[in-house]
Write an enzyme that holds these catalytic residues in place. Structure first.
Site, mmCIF file in Angstrom:
data_model
loop_
_atom_site.group_PDB
_atom_site.id
_atom_site.type_symbol
_atom_site.label_atom_id
_atom_site.label_comp_id
_atom_site.label_asym_id
_atom_site.label_seq_id
_atom_site.Cartn_x
_atom_site.Cartn_y
_atom_site.Cartn_z
ATOM 1 N N LYS A 190 0.627 -0.932 -0.120
ATOM 2 C CA LYS A 190 0.241 -0.251 0.004
ATOM 3 C C LYS A 190 0.488 1.428 0.047
ATOM 4 O O LYS A 190 0.228 2.149 -1.065
ATOM 5 C CB LYS A 190 -0.956 -0.092 1.008
ATOM 6 N N LYS B 287 -4.376 -10.622 -6.313
ATOM 7 C CA LYS B 287 -5.885 -11.080 -5.335
ATOM 8 C C LYS B 287 -6.824 -10.184 -5.956
ATOM 9 O O LYS B 287 -6.067 -8.951 -6.168
ATOM 10 C CB LYS B 287 -4.779 -11.391 -3.587
ATOM 11 N N LYS C 95 -11.008 -4.215 -3.849
ATOM 12 C CA LYS C 95 -11.667 -3.856 -3.859
ATOM 13 C C LYS C 95 -10.805 -2.646 -4.351
ATOM 14 O O LYS C 95 -11.841 -1.746 -4.884
ATOM 15 C CB LYS C 95 -12.246 -3.032 -2.634
HETATM 16 P P1 TYM Z 1 -10.453 -5.529 4.480
HETATM 17 O O1 TYM Z 1 -11.507 -4.774 4.411
HETATM 18 O O2 TYM Z 1 -9.289 -6.018 3.487
HETATM 19 O O3 TYM Z 1 -10.412 -6.975 3.928
HETATM 20 C C1 TYM Z 1 -11.748 -7.800 4.611
HETATM 21 C C2 TYM Z 1 -12.002 -9.313 4.388
HETATM 22 O O4 TYM Z 1 -11.671 -9.711 3.029
HETATM 23 C C3 TYM Z 1 -11.239 -10.882 2.848
HETATM 24 N N1 TYM Z 1 -10.275 -10.317 1.624
HETATM 25 C C4 TYM Z 1 -10.159 -12.098 0.697
HETATM 26 N N2 TYM Z 1 -10.420 -12.888 0.777
HETATM 27 C C5 TYM Z 1 -10.182 -13.686 0.230
HETATM 28 N N3 TYM Z 1 -10.082 -13.721 -1.104
HETATM 29 C C6 TYM Z 1 -9.719 -11.503 -1.201
HETATM 30 N N4 TYM Z 1 -9.691 -11.378 -3.170
HETATM 31 C C7 TYM Z 1 -10.023 -11.209 -0.003
HETATM 32 N N5 TYM Z 1 -9.774 -9.536 -0.102
HETATM 33 C C8 TYM Z 1 -9.948 -9.420 0.468
HETATM 34 C C9 TYM Z 1 -9.396 -10.156 4.555
HETATM 35 O O5 TYM Z 1 -8.495 -11.005 4.210
HETATM 36 C C10 TYM Z 1 -10.389 -9.282 5.334
HETATM 37 O O6 TYM Z 1 -10.496 -10.611 5.826
HETATM 38 N N6 TYM Z 1 -7.499 -5.021 7.916
HETATM 39 C C11 TYM Z 1 -8.403 -6.038 7.661
HETATM 40 C C12 TYM Z 1 -9.949 -5.896 8.467
HETATM 41 C C13 TYM Z 1 -10.024 -5.115 10.197
HETATM 42 C C14 TYM Z 1 -9.760 -6.898 10.717
HETATM 43 C C15 TYM Z 1 -10.170 -6.399 11.734
HETATM 44 C C16 TYM Z 1 -10.389 -8.555 10.485
HETATM 45 C C17 TYM Z 1 -9.658 -4.754 10.999
HETATM 46 N N7 TYM Z 1 -9.340 -5.363 12.241
HETATM 47 C C18 TYM Z 1 -9.905 -7.350 13.227
HETATM 48 C C19 TYM Z 1 -9.793 -9.140 10.703
HETATM 49 C C20 TYM Z 1 -9.624 -8.176 12.673
HETATM 50 C C21 TYM Z 1 -8.638 -5.232 6.567
HETATM 51 O O7 TYM Z 1 -8.279 -4.767 5.851
HETATM 52 O O8 TYM Z 1 -9.543 -5.735 5.468
#
Ligand code: TYM
Length: 329
Positions: A112, A194, A197
């Site tokens: 990032k 991957k 978003k």
């Molecule tokens: P974020 O918002 O990027 O993504 C949310 C969740 O989706 C999963 N994910 C994916 N899984 C499979 N294939 C993909 N291409 C893919 N893209 C995203 C991510 O692994 C995630 O589970 N830091 C985290 C959010 C967060 C969080 C937490 C999660 C903040 N605090 C505490 C768990 C516990 C994030 O940026 O997710």
């Protein structure tokens, strides 16, 4: 008593099929077995520049999507991170106990920060906030996709260190839960990356709010190969294998069965059936979403969620502050 789980999604854009398959689908599946808390992590979203109005809109959209996929507010706590002050408070306590080197090693930070012209300190410190999110609710399990593996490992290391220093059992050490299929859903246009978003190429991702026509087009134009036989082979048929994983997750069928069924039917037939499957999963979610986004019910649910989350989170925060010596009364 049920064991606890916690997870969150950033309202940085409309979630993709990757977010759904990698994490959000499990949120629903796990809520009967566990005491679940699901957060809309808007404070994570501001680690990169955001348009304030769009961020507000996406926060509500993500809340509506949480409910539309089947998260039941009578079973699970659903809330917006910024409505529970303990998150930013605990993040500071944790930031003071994490090494800069540890944070700089995070691959998400490297990826990032490479894309930003000027990198905010929040982007580096973001894992401290994530550690805080998890430990505040004494979460034993964290359902996430594979890209969060390093952050969960960091959380586990932090908990060990903290408990060693301040006393056993102050914080609960969490374990990740990854889905059987689709823990890393790949871009439809470049299966070495991957599905994200934030990808500017719309054809690379399926948004959970894409219309059926868009979904069908995107799946039809997904990159495959010239081998022509349906096989699960991530080395030689990465694009196709990614589509098979999506099919396996949404149909809840083993990969082997899908490969047997489509082996000789050709990519065209497989893609067309996959597109129908994705539409059949997303269409009812979108219908519920459209009702929820226009209702006041959403605000009530988020208020109740924030109150419940505050109760638990403020207790953990107090426990941490006490052992660290910053509660003097
Ligand atoms: P974020 O918002 O990027 O993504 C949310 C969740 O989706 C999963 N994910 C994916 N899984 C499979 N294939 C993909 N291409 C893919 N893209 C995203 C991510 O692994 C995630 O589970 N830091 C985290 C959010 C967060 C969080 C937490 C999660 C903040 N605090 C505490 C768990 C516990 C994030 O940026 O997710």
């Amino acid at each position: 008593m049920k064991e606890t789980i916690f997870s969150g999604v950033q309202p940085s854009s409309i979630p993709t099929l990757g977010n759904y398959i990698g994490a959000m689908k499990s949120f629903v599946d796990l809520q009967d077995k566990y005491q679940a808390t699901y957060c809309i992590v808007n404070q994570h979203a501001i680690t990169v520049p955001q348009d304030p109005e769009i961020l507000v809109r996406q926060t509500k959209q993500l809340a509506a999507l949480y409910l539309a996929i089947g998260i039941d507010p009578n079973k699970s706590t659903v809330f917006v991170q910024s409505e529970v002050p303990a998150h930013s408070q605990i993040a500071w306590l944790i930031t003071c106990q994490i090494g800069v080197g540890e944070l700089e090693r995070m691959t998400q930070y490297k990826d990032k920060s490479a894309k930003q012209e000027s990198v905010g300190a929040g982007l580096l410190c973001y894992p401290a906030l994530m550690v805080g999110d998890i430990v505040l609710y004494d979460a034993k399990y964290v359902p996430v996709g594979d890209d969060q593996r390093q952050h969960i490992e960091l959380t586990r290391n932090f908990v060990d260190r903290f408990n060693n220093r301040y006393g056993e059992d102050i914080l609960v050490k969490p374990e990740p839960i990854y889905p059987n299929a689709g823990k890393r859903v790949m871009s439809l246009q470049d299966p070495s990356r991957k599905m994200s978003k934030s990808d500017e190429n719309e054809k690379s991702k399926i948004s959970m709010l894409d219309e059926p026509g868009q979904i069908i087009k995107k799946i039809k134009s997904a990159v495959t190969d010239s081998i022509g036989v349906v096989n699960y082979d991530t080395a030689n048929q990465a694009g196709l294998s990614n589509l098979i994983e999506i099919y396996a997750s949404l149909s809840e069928q083993p990969i082997k069965k899908i490969v047997n069924q489509y082996h000789d039917l050709g990519y065209g037939r497989f893609k067309s059936d996959l597109a129908d499957l994705v539409v059949s999963v997303l269409e009812p979610i979108q219908k519920r979403y459209n009702q929820l986004i226009a209702s006041d019910e959403l605000y009530d649910i988020l208020s109740i969620g924030a109150t419940k989350a505050n109760e638990t989170a403020s207790q953990t925060l107090a426990r941490m502050e006490k052992v660290m010596g910053i509660r003097y009364r």
